[in-house]
Design an enzyme around this catalytic site. Structure first.
Site, PDB file in Angstrom:
ATOM      1  N   ARG B  54      15.289  -2.809 -34.382  1.00 51.51           N
ATOM      2  CA  ARG B  54      14.043  -2.402 -34.059  1.00 51.51           C
ATOM      3  C   ARG B  54      13.287  -2.248 -35.195  1.00 51.51           C
ATOM      4  O   ARG B  54      12.415  -2.621 -34.352  1.00 51.51           O
ATOM      5  CB  ARG B  54      15.026  -0.501 -34.230  1.00 51.51           C
ATOM      6  CG  ARG B  54      14.835  -0.040 -35.572  1.00 51.51           C
ATOM      7  CD  ARG B  54      15.951   1.760 -35.325  1.00 51.51           C
ATOM      8  NE  ARG B  54      16.612   1.757 -34.635  1.00 51.51           N
ATOM      9  CZ  ARG B  54      16.765   2.375 -33.450  1.00 51.51           C
ATOM     10  NH1 ARG B  54      15.717   3.146 -33.284  1.00 51.51           N
ATOM     11  NH2 ARG B  54      17.831   2.319 -32.974  1.00 51.51           N
ATOM     12  N   THR B  55      13.831  -3.028 -36.437  1.00 52.23           N
ATOM     13  CA  THR B  55      12.840  -3.312 -37.308  1.00 52.23           C
ATOM     14  C   THR B  55      12.128  -4.774 -37.270  1.00 52.23           C
ATOM     15  O   THR B  55      10.801  -5.308 -36.980  1.00 52.23           O
ATOM     16  CB  THR B  55      13.466  -3.171 -38.571  1.00 52.23           C
ATOM     17  OG1 THR B  55      13.891  -1.915 -38.891  1.00 52.23           O
ATOM     18  CG2 THR B  55      12.534  -4.044 -39.916  1.00 52.23           C
ATOM     19  N   LYS B  83      25.644 -22.393 -43.658  1.00 52.91           N
ATOM     20  CA  LYS B  83      26.357 -23.367 -44.022  1.00 52.91           C
ATOM     21  C   LYS B  83      25.595 -24.065 -45.322  1.00 52.91           C
ATOM     22  O   LYS B  83      26.561 -24.672 -46.198  1.00 52.91           O
ATOM     23  CB  LYS B  83      25.277 -24.657 -43.405  1.00 52.91           C
ATOM     24  CG  LYS B  83      25.420 -25.027 -41.572  1.00 52.91           C
ATOM     25  CD  LYS B  83      24.483 -26.151 -41.149  1.00 52.91           C
ATOM     26  CE  LYS B  83      24.390 -25.747 -39.780  1.00 52.91           C
ATOM     27  NZ  LYS B  83      23.102 -26.155 -38.868  1.00 52.91           N
ATOM     28  N   ARG B 104      14.583  -9.686 -43.231  1.00 51.74           N
ATOM     29  CA  ARG B 104      15.271  -8.391 -43.935  1.00 51.74           C
ATOM     30  C   ARG B 104      16.799  -9.662 -44.344  1.00 51.74           C
ATOM     31  O   ARG B 104      17.039 -10.478 -44.176  1.00 51.74           O
ATOM     32  CB  ARG B 104      15.655  -8.379 -42.376  1.00 51.74           C
ATOM     33  CG  ARG B 104      17.287  -7.560 -42.331  1.00 51.74           C
ATOM     34  CD  ARG B 104      16.527  -5.717 -42.638  1.00 51.74           C
ATOM     35  NE  ARG B 104      17.353  -4.798 -42.180  1.00 51.74           N
ATOM     36  CZ  ARG B 104      17.392  -3.464 -41.894  1.00 51.74           C
ATOM     37  NH1 ARG B 104      15.848  -3.350 -42.380  1.00 51.74           N
ATOM     38  NH2 ARG B 104      18.347  -2.858 -41.502  1.00 51.74           N
ATOM     39  N   HIS B 132      12.775  -1.068 -48.568  1.00 54.14           N
ATOM     40  CA  HIS B 132      12.093  -0.793 -46.698  1.00 54.14           C
ATOM     41  C   HIS B 132      10.613  -0.497 -46.704  1.00 54.14           C
ATOM     42  O   HIS B 132      10.431   0.583 -46.895  1.00 54.14           O
ATOM     43  CB  HIS B 132      13.501  -0.816 -46.284  1.00 54.14           C
ATOM     44  CG  HIS B 132      12.640  -0.587 -44.938  1.00 54.14           C
ATOM     45  ND1 HIS B 132      12.200  -1.735 -44.209  1.00 54.14           N
ATOM     46  CD2 HIS B 132      13.950   0.157 -43.633  1.00 54.14           C
ATOM     47  CE1 HIS B 132      12.630  -1.965 -42.916  1.00 54.14           C
ATOM     48  NE2 HIS B 132      13.397  -0.490 -42.468  1.00 54.14           N
TER      49      HIS B 132
END
Lengths: 151, 319
Positions: B54-55, B83, B104, B132
């Site tokens: 949703r973000t 990696k 994020r 956030h």
């Protein structure tokens, strides 16, 4: 009776005395003594001490650290004796306090902090001088200076 | 100066009151006209090292509605970090291609680290349980829009106050607006001491209780619900004891003030009864929609676009 010095006397420079034996190499690292090639350095380990039983000591000839450099030592212990020597005399005794910024000395206690997962230097600021509290610049977790682990 | 340079948005904690009100004012302009070409020709990268649908959708919608193009990844398994690539290298590489990076990450402080090495602005879309800021800004926007002001409000925080990042950030942001907080949580999920200390330091009034009923709710201007998650409990007996205590039922709204609104960062599981959704106190879906306006404001702000630029914008689309 003549008092015999366990380590030779210093004419000019800095003496860091009363270092706990197990902290000696942290002091060497924090002060970057390997980068003082112009100075002769005497390191005494496991010397007799009335105050501590046994102690370590460092004498750095012809080198005078800044207060900011010496303050970094307070992360290791607040109880060092720091003397400035000129012409064999103690001309100044310094006290140390937690520095405003501690760069790449202390490991962040938070395993989810970016500094524990990325090749990068750590950075702490002193959030409470009187209580000895450091705060990670990145994850903002706080740690008491007595509980720190070194990088 | 905060307002005109290109700058990253990493944390809510360091924003001044004037910064917050400025961004909220910008959000209002986007609520009036969400569709524009003000970011036409720019590229926004969304790097989701940890999934958050949703973000990500909210940020990508904001970028698309402003005319920007979006690149990025939503599955960390396809990024080079698996990696062994460092965050720094990933950021340096993506910064070559984009004008803004929205990221994020599961590690705390990752966004700040990225902002230190990145030549383009970083927008923190959540770094572990740390910050956030876009969520906090949309919470502030929702409070302001429903109450007419952010000043002098009674804000009730309910549920998981120990691990709930959104409620911690909300306290920090609201410190400028003379709030009174009421912390309602089971003992094992109570507000951590550091945030109570924060309240004391900034003179924020707060109360604490484990009780949650219609009498408590009757005093609220804002009821901010969060989810009490089973996996947060070390003692499952404790979970069984409290799990139904913090579920908001319609009957509990019988004494609520007319202006009271229910907020929730979403996703909801069962902590707000479904039959509340059509109650005039319910605001959580509109709250999520407000996220679009605030993220439009953030994407413009970090590009150095000012409130005046937005007010005099000639690229508005009438869709």
């Amino acid at each position: 009776m003549k008092k015999e010095l366990q380590v030779a006397a210093l004419d000019n420079g800095t003496v860091i005395d009363h270092i706990p034996n197990n902290k000696l190499f942290e002091v060497v690292r924090i002060l970057h003594l390997e980068k003082c090639p112009e100075s002769s350095i005497i390191v005494g380990f496991n010397l007799d001490s009335k105050k501590m039983g046994h102690k370590s000591l460092i004498k750095v000839r012809n080198h005078f650290f800044t207060d900011a450099e010496l303050n970094q030592l307070s992360i290791v212990s607040p109880n060092f004796t720091l003397c400035i020597i000129k012409n064999y005399e103690v001309v100044e005794k310094k006290t140390i306090e937690l520095p405003e910024v501690v760069k790449n000395i202390v490991k962040c206690p938070n395993p989810k902090c970016i500094t524990n997962n990325e090749p990068m230097p750590t950075l702490f600021t002193t959030s409470d001088q009187s209580k000895g509290i450091l705060q990670c610049h990145y994850c903002e977790k706080e740690i008491n200076v007595e509980d720190v682990k070194f990088t | 100066m905060f307002m005109t340079q290109k700058s990253s948005l990493v944390s809510i904690a360091h924003l001044a009151k004037s910064d917050l009100t400025y961004l909220l004012e910008m959000g209002k302009e986007f609520e009036k006209h969400p569709n524009r070409k003000i970011l036409d020709g720019r590229i926004v990268a969304t790097l989701f090292f940890e999934p958050s649908t949703r973000t990500r959708l909210s940020f990508e919608t904001a970028a698309n509605r402003l005319g920007a193009k979006v690149i990025g990844f939503s599955d960390p398994k396809v990024s080079s970090s698996t990696k062994g690539e460092t965050l720094k290298d990933t950021i340096m590489m993506v910064a070559n291609y984009s004008d803004t990076i929205v990221m994020r990450h599961h590690l705390e402080g990752a966004a700040l680290r990225a902002s230190e090495v990145s030549p383009v602005p970083i927008v923190n879309a959540g770094d572990g349980s740390h910050q956030h800021p876009s969520q906090t800004l949309l919470d502030l926007y929702s409070i302001q829009q429903t109450q007419g002001s952010l000043e002098n409000l009674n804000i009730f925080l309910v549920g998981d106050l120990k691990y709930g990042r959104t409620v911690h950030s909300l306290i920090m942001a609201m410190r400028h607006f003379n709030p009174t907080f009421h912390f309602i949580a089971p003992k094992s999920l109570e507000m951590p001491a550091e945030y109570k200390y924060f309240c004391q330091k900034y003179g924020i009034r707060f109360t604490e209780t484990e009780e949650f009923n219609e009498d408590i709710i009757s005093k609220a201007d804002i009821l901010y619900m969060t989810r009490v998650q089973k996996e947060r409990f070390t003692d499952l007996m404790e979970y069984e004891r409290v799990k139904d205590t913090y579920i908001l039922q319609r009957r509990m709204l019988c004494k609520a003030k007319d202006n009271m609104k229910i907020l929730h960062p979403l996703p909801r599981v069962n902590e707000i009864s479904q039959d509340i959704d059509d109650d005039p106190h319910a605001y959580y879906f509109q709250q999520a929609k407000n996220g679009l306006y605030m993220r439009e404001a953030i994407l413009c702000h970090v590009q150095g676009i000012t409130l005046n630029d937005i007010k005099s914008d000639k690229t508005i689309l009438d869709i």
